[in-house]
Scaffold this active site. Sequence first.
Site, mmCIF file in Angstrom:
data_model
loop_
_atom_site.group_PDB
_atom_site.id
_atom_site.type_symbol
_atom_site.label_atom_id
_atom_site.label_comp_id
_atom_site.label_asym_id
_atom_site.label_seq_id
_atom_site.Cartn_x
_atom_site.Cartn_y
_atom_site.Cartn_z
ATOM 1 N N ILE A 135 -3.916 -0.004 11.188
ATOM 2 C CA ILE A 135 -4.869 -1.531 11.144
ATOM 3 C C ILE A 135 -6.385 -1.174 11.171
ATOM 4 O O ILE A 135 -5.988 0.407 11.867
ATOM 5 C CB ILE A 135 -5.286 -2.381 11.596
ATOM 6 C CG1 ILE A 135 -4.619 -2.444 13.613
ATOM 7 C CG2 ILE A 135 -3.563 -3.342 11.203
ATOM 8 C CD1 ILE A 135 -4.819 -3.720 14.131
ATOM 9 N N ASN B 170 3.874 4.859 9.367
ATOM 10 C CA ASN B 170 2.855 4.171 8.526
ATOM 11 C C ASN B 170 2.086 3.331 8.449
ATOM 12 O O ASN B 170 0.984 3.201 8.284
ATOM 13 C CB ASN B 170 2.911 4.156 6.617
ATOM 14 C CG ASN B 170 2.599 3.753 5.876
ATOM 15 O OD1 ASN B 170 1.742 4.329 5.550
ATOM 16 N ND2 ASN B 170 2.662 2.193 5.898
ATOM 17 N N ALA B 171 2.451 2.171 9.273
ATOM 18 C CA ALA B 171 1.868 1.257 9.124
ATOM 19 C C ALA B 171 0.290 1.434 10.503
ATOM 20 O O ALA B 171 0.518 2.365 11.404
ATOM 21 C CB ALA B 171 2.321 -0.209 10.705
ATOM 22 N N GLY C 39 0.119 -1.257 0.106
ATOM 23 C CA GLY C 39 0.028 -0.305 -0.012
ATOM 24 C C GLY C 39 1.144 1.388 0.112
ATOM 25 O O GLY C 39 1.467 1.617 -0.666
ATOM 26 N N ILE C 40 0.738 2.197 0.659
ATOM 27 C CA ILE C 40 1.034 3.923 0.758
ATOM 28 C C ILE C 40 2.035 3.288 1.224
ATOM 29 O O ILE C 40 3.253 3.883 1.101
ATOM 30 C CB ILE C 40 0.038 4.823 2.207
ATOM 31 C CG1 ILE C 40 -0.955 4.561 1.075
ATOM 32 C CG2 ILE C 40 0.926 5.452 2.642
ATOM 33 C CD1 ILE C 40 -2.056 5.649 2.190
ATOM 34 N N TYR D 131 -9.640 8.940 1.031
ATOM 35 C CA TYR D 131 -9.390 7.298 0.963
ATOM 36 C C TYR D 131 -8.327 7.206 -0.503
ATOM 37 O O TYR D 131 -8.392 7.886 -1.550
ATOM 38 C CB TYR D 131 -10.803 6.581 0.306
ATOM 39 C CG TYR D 131 -11.717 6.745 1.669
ATOM 40 C CD1 TYR D 131 -11.869 5.168 1.747
ATOM 41 C CD2 TYR D 131 -12.012 7.877 2.493
ATOM 42 C CE1 TYR D 131 -12.917 5.537 3.259
ATOM 43 C CE2 TYR D 131 -12.846 7.829 3.462
ATOM 44 C CZ TYR D 131 -13.037 6.419 3.905
ATOM 45 O OH TYR D 131 -13.423 6.298 5.149
ATOM 46 N N GLY E 23 -18.189 3.553 12.704
ATOM 47 C CA GLY E 23 -17.731 2.145 13.271
ATOM 48 C C GLY E 23 -16.067 2.529 13.952
ATOM 49 O O GLY E 23 -15.322 1.124 13.623
ATOM 50 N N PRO F 15 -4.324 11.080 4.698
ATOM 51 C CA PRO F 15 -4.725 11.304 3.879
ATOM 52 C C PRO F 15 -6.408 10.709 3.718
ATOM 53 O O PRO F 15 -6.612 9.937 4.887
ATOM 54 C CB PRO F 15 -4.766 9.172 2.990
ATOM 55 C CG PRO F 15 -3.158 9.332 4.631
ATOM 56 C CD PRO F 15 -2.990 10.080 5.492
ATOM 57 N N TYR G 65 -9.971 3.391 15.596
ATOM 58 C CA TYR G 65 -9.423 4.029 14.280
ATOM 59 C C TYR G 65 -8.818 6.030 15.086
ATOM 60 O O TYR G 65 -8.102 6.820 14.621
ATOM 61 C CB TYR G 65 -9.955 3.327 13.326
ATOM 62 C CG TYR G 65 -8.817 4.244 12.118
ATOM 63 C CD1 TYR G 65 -8.156 3.280 11.349
ATOM 64 C CD2 TYR G 65 -9.589 5.062 11.216
ATOM 65 C CE1 TYR G 65 -7.413 3.685 10.425
ATOM 66 C CE2 TYR G 65 -8.109 5.319 9.479
ATOM 67 C CZ TYR G 65 -7.242 4.259 9.633
ATOM 68 O OH TYR G 65 -6.462 4.313 8.679
HETATM 69 P P1 NDP Z 1 -2.647 -1.424 3.917
HETATM 70 O O1 NDP Z 1 -3.374 -2.340 5.127
HETATM 71 O O2 NDP Z 1 -2.039 -2.007 2.667
HETATM 72 O O3 NDP Z 1 -0.724 -1.728 4.543
HETATM 73 C C1 NDP Z 1 -1.042 -1.536 5.861
HETATM 74 C C2 NDP Z 1 1.053 -1.609 5.578
HETATM 75 O O4 NDP Z 1 1.332 -2.310 7.077
HETATM 76 C C3 NDP Z 1 1.129 -4.108 5.909
HETATM 77 O O5 NDP Z 1 2.351 -3.894 5.509
HETATM 78 C C4 NDP Z 1 0.887 -4.369 7.165
HETATM 79 O O6 NDP Z 1 2.257 -5.555 6.851
HETATM 80 C C5 NDP Z 1 1.947 -3.209 8.095
HETATM 81 N N1 NDP Z 1 1.220 -3.580 9.420
HETATM 82 C C6 NDP Z 1 0.194 -3.630 10.045
HETATM 83 N N2 NDP Z 1 0.327 -4.237 11.249
HETATM 84 C C7 NDP Z 1 1.553 -4.019 11.811
HETATM 85 C C8 NDP Z 1 2.152 -3.854 12.973
HETATM 86 N N3 NDP Z 1 1.683 -4.327 13.985
HETATM 87 N N4 NDP Z 1 3.354 -4.433 12.742
HETATM 88 C C9 NDP Z 1 4.025 -4.152 11.469
HETATM 89 N N5 NDP Z 1 3.402 -4.023 10.430
HETATM 90 C C10 NDP Z 1 1.934 -3.504 10.699
HETATM 91 O O7 NDP Z 1 -2.270 0.285 4.848
HETATM 92 P P2 NDP Z 1 -2.317 2.033 3.642
HETATM 93 O O8 NDP Z 1 -1.214 0.972 2.405
HETATM 94 O O9 NDP Z 1 -3.624 1.241 3.240
HETATM 95 O O10 NDP Z 1 -2.298 2.652 4.648
HETATM 96 C C11 NDP Z 1 -0.893 2.495 5.225
HETATM 97 C C12 NDP Z 1 -1.832 3.562 6.385
HETATM 98 O O11 NDP Z 1 -1.955 4.785 5.542
HETATM 99 C C13 NDP Z 1 -2.446 3.199 7.517
HETATM 100 O O12 NDP Z 1 -1.835 3.921 8.875
HETATM 101 C C14 NDP Z 1 -3.601 3.657 7.589
HETATM 102 O O13 NDP Z 1 -4.453 3.561 8.478
HETATM 103 C C15 NDP Z 1 -3.563 5.371 6.654
HETATM 104 N N6 NDP Z 1 -4.362 5.785 6.218
HETATM 105 C C16 NDP Z 1 -4.998 4.595 4.745
HETATM 106 C C17 NDP Z 1 -5.883 5.068 3.670
HETATM 107 C C18 NDP Z 1 -6.657 4.729 3.137
HETATM 108 O O14 NDP Z 1 -7.306 4.686 2.506
HETATM 109 N N7 NDP Z 1 -5.470 3.240 2.294
HETATM 110 C C19 NDP Z 1 -7.081 6.224 4.107
HETATM 111 C C20 NDP Z 1 -5.523 7.295 5.376
HETATM 112 C C21 NDP Z 1 -5.335 6.824 5.716
HETATM 113 P P3 NDP Z 1 1.827 -7.125 6.154
HETATM 114 O O15 NDP Z 1 1.859 -6.382 5.345
HETATM 115 O O16 NDP Z 1 2.964 -8.148 7.011
HETATM 116 O O17 NDP Z 1 0.140 -7.194 7.351
#
Ligand code: NDP
Length: 240
Positions: free
Chosen positions: A85, A82-83, A13-14, A179, A143, A177, A147
């Site tokens: 969930i 950035n991580a 992702g990001i 969506y 919901g 960001p 978060y």
């Molecule tokens: P993804 O779900 O695509 O990817 C999440 C990443 O975080 C993965 O690499 C995952 O690892 C890692 N991760 C999750 N939990 C942990 C942990 N406990 N320790 C280490 N690594 C972890 O997320 P996005 O790219 O969509 O989002 C990235 C960030 O941007 C997040 O903080 C999200 O909240 C934020 N965001 C995203 C939006 C969106 O629309 N997508 C909008 C606004 C904010 P693994 O692959 O091993 O699970």
Amino acid sequence: MVRTALVTGGTRGIGRAVAIALKSDGHRVAVAYHGNEEAARAFAHDTSIPTYKFDVSDFAACETALKQIEQAVGPVDILVNNAGITRDVQLHKMTPAQWHDVIGTDLTSCFNLCRLVIGGMRERGFGRIVNISSINGQKGQFGQTNYAAAKAGVLGFTKALALESAVKGITVNAIAPGYVATDMVAAVPQEILAKIVAQIPVGRLGHAEEIAGIVQFLVSDKAAFITGSTITANGGQYLV
Ligand code: NDP
């Protein structure tokens, strides 16, 4: 100038787009992931960027990983928290685990990693920290009490740490960001996503590369006067 960057959640992702963009700027980059081995393998294969598996919500695990990363790649000058969930459910049905998992991964992670790198940054007189928040931390979302609380917390954390760190040449900023087309958003049911896209004035989801571009700017020397800021990138969906 070549710096060492750590991007958490950098295999998908990001974060993936951020890691690739920082590498293309010439930085030494390491990424953290949690458990998706397939994504980590594909990322390492495609980018040759080293991956480290640890849980960002666990301080001891971060400490161990940080030592390995700093030994192998170098002292961290650029940290991108950035991580993240989601565990979406209305509060009246939310379990303590759903609350703690999100607060731990999305907010406590910022404390854990900043706490571990800030001393070195202060000693070296340089640092760039970028925390990824969310539109839903700014406006709330049905919901998502867990978060929204975590992502709003990230904004307060960013401002406070920016004030403490400015005099040491360290900037601390957040990106909120809207969506963005990643796995996280792919998990949103199609009919709900269609309604969300209808509320985005530019008429589409964001691209991960569009968030990465903001990180590239914030960590550059050109952004040295920007600290404690939140850069909103949401296609006009929520204007603050
Ligand atoms: P993804 O779900 O695509 O990817 C999440 C990443 O975080 C993965 O690499 C995952 O690892 C890692 N991760 C999750 N939990 C942990 C942990 N406990 N320790 C280490 N690594 C972890 O997320 P996005 O790219 O969509 O989002 C990235 C960030 O941007 C997040 O903080 C999200 O909240 C934020 N965001 C995203 C939006 C969106 O629309 N997508 C909008 C606004 C904010 P693994 O692959 O091993 O699970």
